[in-house]
Design a protein around this motif. Structure first.
Motif: not given
Length: 109
Positions: A51-77
């Protein structure tokens, strides 16, 4: 040479023990939460780039933030495990950048 290696492998090799049946500690229904979180990350990357919402660098930053937030649901980590993973990722990234820099210095321009 290949025949010599095959012969040595046959003579000195040992048969592996029969593996035990794998035991699942997590029920299959518990795996769906991790799968949904992973698909959310994939969707974010592909949808953002298509969708050309953001550049590849910005999408990478969003993905890293999403992964950090999503890992809170993983009790082993635990936080210590996450910090160790970040250190390993930084080390490997540094090694790759070093290889690229060394190759660039040898490249003719």
């Amino acid at each position: 040479m290949a025949l010599a290696l095959i012969t040595v492998s046959i003579i000195f090799g040992k048969r592996p023990d029969a593996p035990d049946a794998p035991r699942s500690e997590v029920p299959v229904s518990g795996l769906w939460s991790g799968a949904i979180a992973s698909f959310g990350l994939i969707f974010m990357i592909f949808a953002g780039s298509r969708a050309a919402f953001a550049t590849a660098t910005e999408i990478s930053a969003f993905a890293a933030l999403y992964a950090i937030v999503a890992q809170r649901g993983v009790p082993r980590l635990r936080p210590a495990t996450a910090a160790h993973s970040f250190i390993q990722a930084a080390t490997r990234s540094g090694l790759v950048l070093f290889i690229v820099a060394a190759a660039q210095s040898l490249a003719s321009s």
